[in-house]
Scaffold this motif. Structure first.
Motif, PDB file in Angstrom:
ATOM      1  N   GLU A   1       0.805  -1.266   0.169  1.00 35.46           N
ATOM      2  CA  GLU A   1       0.056   0.108   0.064  1.00 35.46           C
ATOM      3  C   GLU A   1       0.802   1.264  -0.029  1.00 35.46           C
ATOM      4  O   GLU A   1       0.386   2.299  -0.283  1.00 35.46           O
TER       5      GLU A   1
ATOM      6  N   PRO B   1       1.531   3.295  -4.191  1.00 33.48           N
ATOM      7  CA  PRO B   1       1.131   4.453  -4.576  1.00 33.48           C
ATOM      8  C   PRO B   1       1.441   5.754  -3.913  1.00 33.48           C
ATOM      9  O   PRO B   1       1.487   6.748  -4.473  1.00 33.48           O
ATOM     10  N   VAL B   2       1.685   5.367  -2.746  1.00 38.52           N
ATOM     11  CA  VAL B   2       2.096   6.806  -1.449  1.00 38.52           C
ATOM     12  C   VAL B   2       3.852   7.146  -2.234  1.00 38.52           C
ATOM     13  O   VAL B   2       3.907   8.328  -2.668  1.00 38.52           O
TER      14      VAL B   2
ATOM     15  N   ASP C   1       3.158   8.833  -5.945  1.00 38.46           N
ATOM     16  CA  ASP C   1       2.610  10.328  -5.531  1.00 38.46           C
ATOM     17  C   ASP C   1       3.680  11.190  -5.045  1.00 38.46           C
ATOM     18  O   ASP C   1       3.956  12.111  -5.772  1.00 38.46           O
ATOM     19  N   ALA C   2       4.564  10.688  -4.182  1.00 35.81           N
ATOM     20  CA  ALA C   2       5.530  11.401  -3.792  1.00 35.81           C
ATOM     21  C   ALA C   2       6.686  11.724  -4.624  1.00 35.81           C
ATOM     22  O   ALA C   2       7.227  12.975  -4.834  1.00 35.81           O
ATOM     23  N   HIS C   3       7.094  10.871  -5.738  1.00 33.99           N
ATOM     24  CA  HIS C   3       8.055  11.123  -6.521  1.00 33.99           C
ATOM     25  C   HIS C   3       7.485  11.675  -8.115  1.00 33.99           C
ATOM     26  O   HIS C   3       8.094  12.265  -8.634  1.00 33.99           O
TER      27      HIS C   3
ATOM     28  N   ARG D   1       1.541  12.107 -10.424  1.00 30.84           N
ATOM     29  CA  ARG D   1       0.791  11.796 -11.179  1.00 30.84           C
ATOM     30  C   ARG D   1       0.305  10.563 -11.200  1.00 30.84           C
ATOM     31  O   ARG D   1       1.209   9.387 -10.772  1.00 30.84           O
ATOM     32  N   ARG D   2      -1.067   9.785 -11.480  1.00 30.47           N
ATOM     33  CA  ARG D   2      -1.306   8.403 -11.508  1.00 30.47           C
ATOM     34  C   ARG D   2      -0.895   7.878 -12.692  1.00 30.47           C
ATOM     35  O   ARG D   2      -0.918   8.149 -14.001  1.00 30.47           O
TER      36      ARG D   2
ATOM     37  N   GLU E   1      -3.783  -1.619  -8.440  1.00 34.19           N
ATOM     38  CA  GLU E   1      -5.218  -0.897  -8.332  1.00 34.19           C
ATOM     39  C   GLU E   1      -5.291   0.458  -8.733  1.00 34.19           C
ATOM     40  O   GLU E   1      -6.365   1.016  -9.070  1.00 34.19           O
ATOM     41  N   TYR E   2      -4.218   1.055  -8.141  1.00 33.57           N
ATOM     42  CA  TYR E   2      -3.904   2.587  -8.165  1.00 33.57           C
ATOM     43  C   TYR E   2      -4.086   3.248  -9.522  1.00 33.57           C
ATOM     44  O   TYR E   2      -4.750   4.030  -9.920  1.00 33.57           O
TER      45      TYR E   2
END
Lengths: 341, 341
Positions: free
Chosen positions: B248, B251-252, B255-257, B260-261, B277-278
């Protein structure tokens, strides 16, 4: 009727060459080289330092040639790329968020720094310095998804206006620095933002305004957690600091995100000192520059005594000792903003 | 002597067009399109899913067209891009470091998991699972500068050999995945690694091996601090975990680096579930793929019961429900490694 002269082989060669040049864009390149890539910079030591550095690191014949992959340039944001006076725009954003969220937080009426903000006295609210100010910001930035926060930032920027220039904050960016970013990128540099500001406050607009995509923005951050909402995973922003990207943490942030030591770094205050030192600490050609706000007529004049963008006497001394170039906005910049030629 | 026929305007046009095409590289492009960009992939649903996704997201006429800046593809590393059996190479590196550092740590003789490593029983040492294993790694990776650690990794990789293939670990990378990385980049995608492995263990070699520069590598990390040593600022590695980039947290980390998804994500184990999933959670065309290790003859066969690279029955079920493509290494890959055609 007179016959047209037969087309000679030489004529064909000329046409062929011309078409080939056009198709290859060679004629464009020649035209660009002749054009000044930094038209908003006055001739002087600052402009000269930039041009000489780029030539030294990119000319194949140069003893200081740097391969494109290692051409990393880092830029502070507030006061270096855009206007930071009379107050960081992120704090003005945060104050507006405090006002918007106040009905859900009746306790803020009595609790500092929120009480001062609600009373319309932001100076009192920010008296606690950068770390306290970041805490205020983070307290108003959590509890929503990353996507929702991004939209909130975009909505605010669409309507907020700079108090002096009466323009959107994203227009109060320095034209000479925009040219510098473009000039470096045209020479194979990868440009990064390394700011004490919130990473998620900058990312929604840096690509459009600076040509810097979100993955090349480094900043302060709060923690996030991946959660399922409506059957889809989203990132939820938590009211907990993750990283403060200022002073001695700037090299840490650079290493975490880039993994290479920059060869050029640009700042404007004591918060950028360690980033410039770290950049200089590597081998080969290096360029370290500090923007000095000395133009009260066109922007603001501040420095050693300012709480925002402090440019201390110690920093001035260190710049001199280390050979860093101080950019005088008054003398080195022909033009300040894109809207003010 | 008979005159040569005069060159007609039509002839000139033909020559001009031909030269223009050549100069523009159009003839090369045509030749490339005719060539298979994924020659090590057998025809089948996996290859088809890739090609259709790339076409759908990059063809200007496509309803699912994605602008180049948003073409983000993330790849797990261990078991997805390179071989992770019989043990993550980073752990073998760590075990070798434990042996090298043991004289300075007499207490390790009695203290697990170090004692087992020194006794030559790594299986016992890693019995504590991924988090415990990362802890072991980090305990042996701290107390030096970032530059020194990078050199240690490079030195180890130069001599260490994979126990089964007798090759450097950096050669035990999957040829079909190298082609996939190149194919995506040729179509305007930006490729990132998102691995549970140590970010600083990967960065010294990912550019050379995968064409992925350090700033596009995301992984687990320990904390660092900027210190002056010999008058120069260096990053010192601290014996404290900073981030575990698994499950989990992927995704964190993304997003931090990246901020964008991703629109495409590739993994091979339960640790990649949340990343896929993300990725799927965004709108528009998405590609989620899982490499399944089912080729004992050419590599290794493992899955639901494996401690390394667990591919649980629940993951198989979720892949089916969500429409993720499972790549069979045995059936979908014509060739496994660059050295094994």
């Amino acid at each position: 009727m007179k016959m047209k002269p037969a087309v000679t082989t030489r004529t064909i060669n000329t046409i062929v060459s011309a078409v080939a040049l056009l198709a290859l864009g060679a004629s464009c390149t020649t035209a660009q080289a002749a054009r000044d890539p930094l038209p908003s910079w006055n001739e002087g030591p600052a402009k000269q330092a930039i041009v000489e550095f780029v030539h030294a690191t990119t000319a194949k014949s140069s003893s200081k040639f740097v391969p494109p992959a290692e051409r990393i340039a880092t830029f502070d944001n507030d006061g270096t790329l855009w206007c930071e006076q009379p107050l960081y725009s992120q704090f003005l954003f945060a104050f507006d968020r405090v006002k918007a969220l106040a009905p859900q937080h009746p306790e803020w009426k009595e609790k500092e720094p929120f009480a001062s903000i609600l009373k319309g006295d932001p100076k009192e609210a920010i008296a606690g310095g950068v770390r306290a100010m970041l805490e205020i910001v983070m307290a108003t930035h959590a509890g929503m998804t990353a996507e929702d926060f991004e939209q909130t930032v975009k909505d605010w920027l669409a309507t907020a206006r700079h108090p002096k220039f009466k323009r959107p904050y994203t227009e109060c960016v320095y034209q000479p620095m925009l040219e510098l970013l473009g000039y470096l990128r045209a020479n194979g540099f990868k440009t990064f933002i390394v700011s004490g500001g919130g990473i998620d406050f900058m990312r929604p607009w840096t690509e459009k305004v600076y040509g810097i995509p979100p993955e090349q923005v480094i900043g302060s951050s709060i923690k996030t957690r991946c959660e399922m909402r409506d059957g889809k995973p989203v990132l939820v922003r938590l009211p907990e600091m993750n990283f403060i990207d200022d002073k001695e943490n700037k090299p840490v942030g650079i290493d975490a995100h880039i993994g290479r030591r920059p060869i050029a770094a640009f700042g404007n205050s004591d918060g950028d000192r360690e980033m410039l030192e770290y950049t200089q600490g590597g081998g080969g050609a290096r360029l370290m520059m500090l923007v000095h706000h000395d133009d009260a007529a066109r922007e603001f004049a501040y420095g050693a005594d300012s709480k925002i963008g402090t440019f201390s006497d110690a920093l001035t001394a260190e710049a001199k000792t280390n050979g860093w170039t101080v950019i005088s906005m008054k003398d080195d910049w022909k033009r300040m903003f894109p809207f003010a030629p």
